[in-house]
Design a protein around this motif. Sequence first.
Motif, short mmCIF file in Angstrom:
data_model
loop_
_atom_site.label_atom_id
_atom_site.label_comp_id
_atom_site.label_asym_id
_atom_site.label_seq_id
_atom_site.Cartn_x
_atom_site.Cartn_y
_atom_site.Cartn_z
N SER A 77 0.85 -1.19 0.00
CA SER A 77 0.00 0.00 0.00
C SER A 77 0.88 1.24 0.00
O SER A 77 2.09 1.16 0.33
CB SER A 77 -0.90 0.03 1.25
N GLY A 78 0.26 2.38 -0.33
CA GLY A 78 0.97 3.64 -0.21
C GLY A 78 1.28 3.94 1.25
O GLY A 78 2.32 4.50 1.58
N PHE A 79 0.35 3.55 2.11
CA PHE A 79 0.53 3.76 3.55
C PHE A 79 1.84 3.14 4.02
O PHE A 79 2.67 3.79 4.66
CB PHE A 79 -0.67 3.12 4.28
N ALA A 81 4.34 2.07 2.14
CA ALA A 81 5.47 2.66 1.40
C ALA A 81 5.97 3.88 2.18
O ALA A 81 7.17 4.06 2.42
CB ALA A 81 5.04 3.04 -0.01
N LEU A 82 5.02 4.73 2.60
CA LEU A 82 5.39 5.93 3.36
C LEU A 82 5.95 5.56 4.73
O LEU A 82 7.00 6.05 5.13
CB LEU A 82 4.15 6.82 3.55
N ALA A 83 5.24 4.68 5.45
CA ALA A 83 5.64 4.39 6.83
C ALA A 83 7.05 3.80 6.87
O ALA A 83 7.89 4.23 7.68
CB ALA A 83 4.63 3.44 7.47
N PHE A 198 4.51 6.66 -3.59
CA PHE A 198 3.35 6.64 -4.49
C PHE A 198 2.35 5.56 -4.03
O PHE A 198 2.72 4.66 -3.29
CB PHE A 198 3.79 6.33 -5.92
N SER A 199 1.13 5.65 -4.56
CA SER A 199 0.10 4.66 -4.24
C SER A 199 -0.46 4.04 -5.52
O SER A 199 -0.55 4.69 -6.55
CB SER A 199 -1.04 5.34 -3.47
N LEU A 200 -0.85 2.76 -5.41
CA LEU A 200 -1.53 2.07 -6.52
C LEU A 200 -2.96 1.72 -6.13
O LEU A 200 -3.54 0.77 -6.62
CB LEU A 200 -0.76 0.79 -6.88
N HIS A 201 -3.51 2.50 -5.21
CA HIS A 201 -4.91 2.32 -4.80
C HIS A 201 -5.83 2.58 -5.99
O HIS A 201 -5.52 3.40 -6.86
CB HIS A 201 -5.22 3.29 -3.65
N ALA A 202 -6.97 1.91 -6.01
CA ALA A 202 -7.89 2.03 -7.16
C ALA A 202 -8.40 3.45 -7.39
O ALA A 202 -8.86 3.77 -8.46
CB ALA A 202 -9.07 1.08 -6.96
N GLY A 210 -4.77 -1.67 -5.44
CA GLY A 210 -4.13 -1.40 -4.14
C GLY A 210 -2.65 -1.68 -4.28
O GLY A 210 -2.25 -2.52 -5.10
N GLY A 211 -1.86 -0.97 -3.50
CA GLY A 211 -0.40 -1.13 -3.58
C GLY A 211 0.27 0.22 -3.46
O GLY A 211 -0.41 1.25 -3.38
N GLY A 212 1.59 0.19 -3.42
CA GLY A 212 2.33 1.44 -3.34
C GLY A 212 3.76 1.20 -3.77
O GLY A 212 4.16 0.05 -4.01
#
Length: 403
Positions: A77-79, A81-83, A198-202, A210-212
């Motif tokens: 998730s982007g979450f 990826a950031l964290a 970055f995020s790959l959320h829909a 979903g993804g990041g």
Amino acid sequence: MIEKSSIDDLAIFGGPSAFALPKSTSNLLQPDFDRFMAYSDLFLQAQQYTDGGPAVQLLERRLADFHQAADCVTFCSGFWALALTIAALAFPGKSEIIMPSLTYRRMPDIAAWIKLKPHFCEVEPSTLAVSAETVAPHINADTALILAPHPIVNNCDVAGLLCLAEERNVPLLFDSVESVYEATADGKVGGLGHAEAFSLHACKLLNGYGGGYVTTRDVNLARQLRALRRYGMDESGRAIFPDGMNASLNEMHAAMALASLDDVEQQVQRNRERYYTYRRGLVSLPGIRLLEFDDSHATGYKNIVVELLDDWPLSRDETIRILNAENALVRAYYSPPLHQKPMEFAYVPTQLPVTDQLAERFMNLPCGHLISNQDIERIVDLLAFIAAKWAPIRARLDAQGAA
Ligand SMILES: *Cc1c(COP(=O)(O)O)cnc(C)c1O
């Protein structure tokens, strides 16, 4: 559309909704299904479904090329990826993370997972972006990292922020989720900062279900992130970092993201058309200002944000309520701002008068893959109707409020 001639026709006053199905501000791209299946064949043939299989490897190479970045590391998730990138970059032993208040609503949760306290700062009223000037006053001896999100229309001043971070010797991470397609005078977003997430959320421009991911030119950081997303282990399975997670992107998500990436140029063309349809419609409506894309460099035209000016006759929140009843899922732009929200976590209290004002004025209009030009014309018609009939609408809302 059922034409609205009197205010009784508004759904908020009992009339039928303008849209049978909700029209949202999420992108919800449906890329070519055959391409998704072709990319899925990669991992089905290899019989590897997770932990850096062939689709993830291909996606990471393709995204690094797309952003003109040295490397790309994907996450679930982007979450995360950031964290995990914050965890890797933040100065050890320091407690504060500087971020704007007018931004993505889950940002303080991300800080809390990494045990950092959000220290909120202002944004520039002209761009809604953080800048060296809005961040600098908040840097202190406890600053662990600056988190700079690009606003949802256009970009922050990347060069100015990089310069500040270097001068003050503070790690800087860009949240580039909303600027995935953009470029600046200095090059493509993703290839500009030390690290960008970055995020790959829909709901974003690139849909991976979903993804990041994170782009970086720092090989040591990339190696550390690949370990952190996989229990803190290196490729041979040796534990090299504490605090690892299971946060890898799985292969099916990577296949979807690859299919979305193949579609990105056409998608931006379609977004551009939507944006110009809004622009043509809104130009004659006083009281509403469309935030314009700066297309002197590449831009994705995805988000449609308007400012309600002082001569718009209703409040922003009343306008949203009327439109939501019509099934146009217009949303308040990052409101309430984060420093005004009750928060369970520790944060650094700050007074942000500019943010307080801005947080009342902007709203996001429906956009993305499922919104047609005809939908946009209807939304503009609804806004024009509200502007024309504001006096009886005002009276009816006041009567409802009093009842
Ligand atoms: C959506 C979003 C995220 C988080 O991404 P997820 O993949 O949904 O976890 C982070 N930052 C911004 C600015 C976002 O809009």
